[in-house]
Design a protein around this motif. Structure first.
Motif, PDB file in Angstrom:
ATOM      1  N   PHE A  73       9.238 -10.726   1.320  1.00 53.10           N
ATOM      2  CA  PHE A  73       9.250  -9.308   1.665  1.00 53.10           C
ATOM      3  C   PHE A  73       9.774  -8.360   0.574  1.00 53.10           C
ATOM      4  CE2 PHE A  73      11.661  -5.733   3.512  1.00 53.10           C
ATOM      5  CZ  PHE A  73      10.620  -5.015   4.097  1.00 53.10           C
TER       6      PHE A  73
ATOM      7  N   ALA B  97       7.720  -5.120  -0.868  1.00 51.06           N
ATOM      8  CA  ALA B  97       8.059  -3.802  -0.330  1.00 51.06           C
ATOM      9  C   ALA B  97       8.550  -2.850  -1.420  1.00 51.06           C
ATOM     10  CB  ALA B  97       9.113  -3.949   0.769  1.00 51.06           C
TER      11      ALA B  97
ATOM     12  N   ARG C 243       0.444  -4.013   4.365  1.00 50.64           N
ATOM     13  CA  ARG C 243       1.181  -2.855   4.895  1.00 50.64           C
ATOM     14  C   ARG C 243       1.563  -3.049   6.362  1.00 50.64           C
ATOM     15  NH1 ARG C 243      -2.923   0.001   2.343  1.00 50.64           N
ATOM     16  NH2 ARG C 243      -3.608   0.971   4.287  1.00 50.64           N
TER      17      ARG C 243
ATOM     18  N   ILE D 146       4.446  -5.599   6.410  1.00 49.81           N
ATOM     19  CA  ILE D 146       5.705  -4.953   6.016  1.00 49.81           C
ATOM     20  C   ILE D 146       6.317  -4.223   7.205  1.00 49.81           C
ATOM     21  CG2 ILE D 146       6.638  -2.985   4.688  1.00 49.81           C
ATOM     22  CD1 ILE D 146       4.920  -3.858   2.336  1.00 49.81           C
ATOM     23  N   ASP D 147       5.477  -3.529   7.963  1.00 51.68           N
ATOM     24  CA  ASP D 147       5.990  -2.793   9.112  1.00 51.68           C
ATOM     25  C   ASP D 147       6.535  -3.742  10.180  1.00 51.68           C
ATOM     26  OD1 ASP D 147       6.326  -0.033   9.955  1.00 51.68           O
ATOM     27  OD2 ASP D 147       5.082  -0.597  11.677  1.00 51.68           O
TER      28      ASP D 147
ATOM     29  N   ARG E 264       9.945  -4.883   9.014  1.00 54.44           N
ATOM     30  CA  ARG E 264      10.917  -3.794   9.161  1.00 54.44           C
ATOM     31  C   ARG E 264      11.393  -3.621  10.603  1.00 54.44           C
ATOM     32  NH1 ARG E 264       8.691   0.996   8.257  1.00 54.44           N
ATOM     33  NH2 ARG E 264      10.582   2.135   7.742  1.00 54.44           N
TER      34      ARG E 264
ATOM     35  N   ILE F   3      13.821   0.727   0.182  1.00 52.86           N
ATOM     36  CA  ILE F   3      13.258   0.173   1.422  1.00 52.86           C
ATOM     37  C   ILE F   3      14.021   0.775   2.595  1.00 52.86           C
ATOM     38  CG2 ILE F   3      12.835  -1.902   2.801  1.00 52.86           C
ATOM     39  CD1 ILE F   3      12.773  -3.532   0.255  1.00 52.86           C
TER      40      ILE F   3
END
Lengths: 209, 209
Positions: free
Chosen positions: B166, B170, B186, B189-190, B193, B204
């Motif tokens: 990650f 990111a 993308r 990544i969300d 998070r 980040i």
């Protein structure tokens, strides 16, 4: 039966053949013409491994890439009681740190060998220099380990860390990297060569026991 | 208490802070002045880690190097039941293959960031190009995984593979690598998070839940 996509002169394929022989595992090989055919970059092989790298191992429905990851698989699935991949978290993590070093050795010592043996275009002096920095760290570690009575990279017994790091260190002279300055590495190479079930490859002789 | 030799802007240190926060583990940090002090190459730090690299983690008498190896340690020692580092050999090996990719991301995307952010002298165009090749493979893998109903890199649940890969993905824009062409990355990544216990770092952001 376990199927290994294999190239005879690849140290990363050899480490799997070596380990499977040591733990007594039957397997069959599928020859992939790494050189000169570049078959590992063919559409047919990319369908098997999109990363275009050898080795790949298939075991039933399971398909695995990355030599070090495959060693973790084989040790975990077929010989967990020998602790080739240790159960204890601390020792396991030490092994994992050395598996990362095996990749560093591939990027340096193996790269120099690809230059010398197969004519790969790359900065061979830089590769050799970086390999020697890594060999120095390994030799110092092994010398210190020997002073404490130890014989192996990551534990008091041989682990997949030794198997993973062995081939491209033992083949270093094919990339123009002498081991004259690394006596502890030379002693460790000899210990690996005397493991039960050891087999060689072109450039690495099995010992006359 | 667990002690982390730490540099705030290092993605490899951040992944350990992130993981320890997610699994609810207390730790203290020892600041190492990576930049501009190059303290990781000082004699004092080389006595702690001869490889001259951050992070290092100490837990009692145990001292560990290599971010991915430390993730294996923390998952194995402190949260084995969550299978962050899976017990099943096949899934475990898939995770290990992605831990090796995390190192490839460091050598490319993180190198480009070191060039842009800290002025490291290196071939940044080559680093960016190699990073994009890796991002393409990751994006294709994640898109295919999503088609099969999956959300994570190596298993049907989040593992240390996701944590390891990650940070430098990111942070890629800090090295001049856009993620416009990588929609599956993308979305992933969300998802990372929004893991419980997620924390950010400079570059980040934690999500507004």
């Amino acid at each position: 039966m376990i199927k290994l996509y294999n190239y005879e002169l690849s140290g990363n394929c050899y480490k799997l053949r070596l380990f499977m022989n040591i733990i007594g595992l039957q397997y069959e090989t599928v020859a992939v013409d790494f050189y000169p055919g570049r078959e590992h970059k063919s559409a047919a092989f990319l369908a098997i491994n999109p990363w275009g790298q050898l080795p790949v191992l298939e075991d039933g429905q399971c398909r695995l890439r990355d030599a070090q990851a495959i060693l973790v698989y084989l040790a975990s699935a077929y010989d967990p009681q020998s602790n080739w991949f240790p159960a204890d978290p601390q020792t396991r993590a030490q092994v994992c740190a050395w598996l990362a070093v095996a990749d560093d050795i591939t990027r340096t010592a193996s790269a120099a060998r690809l230059h010398d043996a197969l004519g790969y275009e790359l900065d061979v002096e830089s590769a050799r220099r970086d390999a020697r920095v890594i060999f120095r760290l390994i030799d110092d570690h092994l010398a210190e380990t020997e002073m404490e009575g130890g014989l192996w990279l990551a534990a008091e017994w041989p682990t997949i860390a030794d198997i993973a790091c062995f081939p491209y260190i033992a083949l270093s002279q094919e990339g123009g990297i002498s081991r004259d300055d690394f006596p502890a590495i030379r002693r460790w190479i000899d210990r690996v060569r005397h493991l039960n079930g050891f087999i060689g490859m072109p450039g690495i002789f099995a010992p006359h026991v």
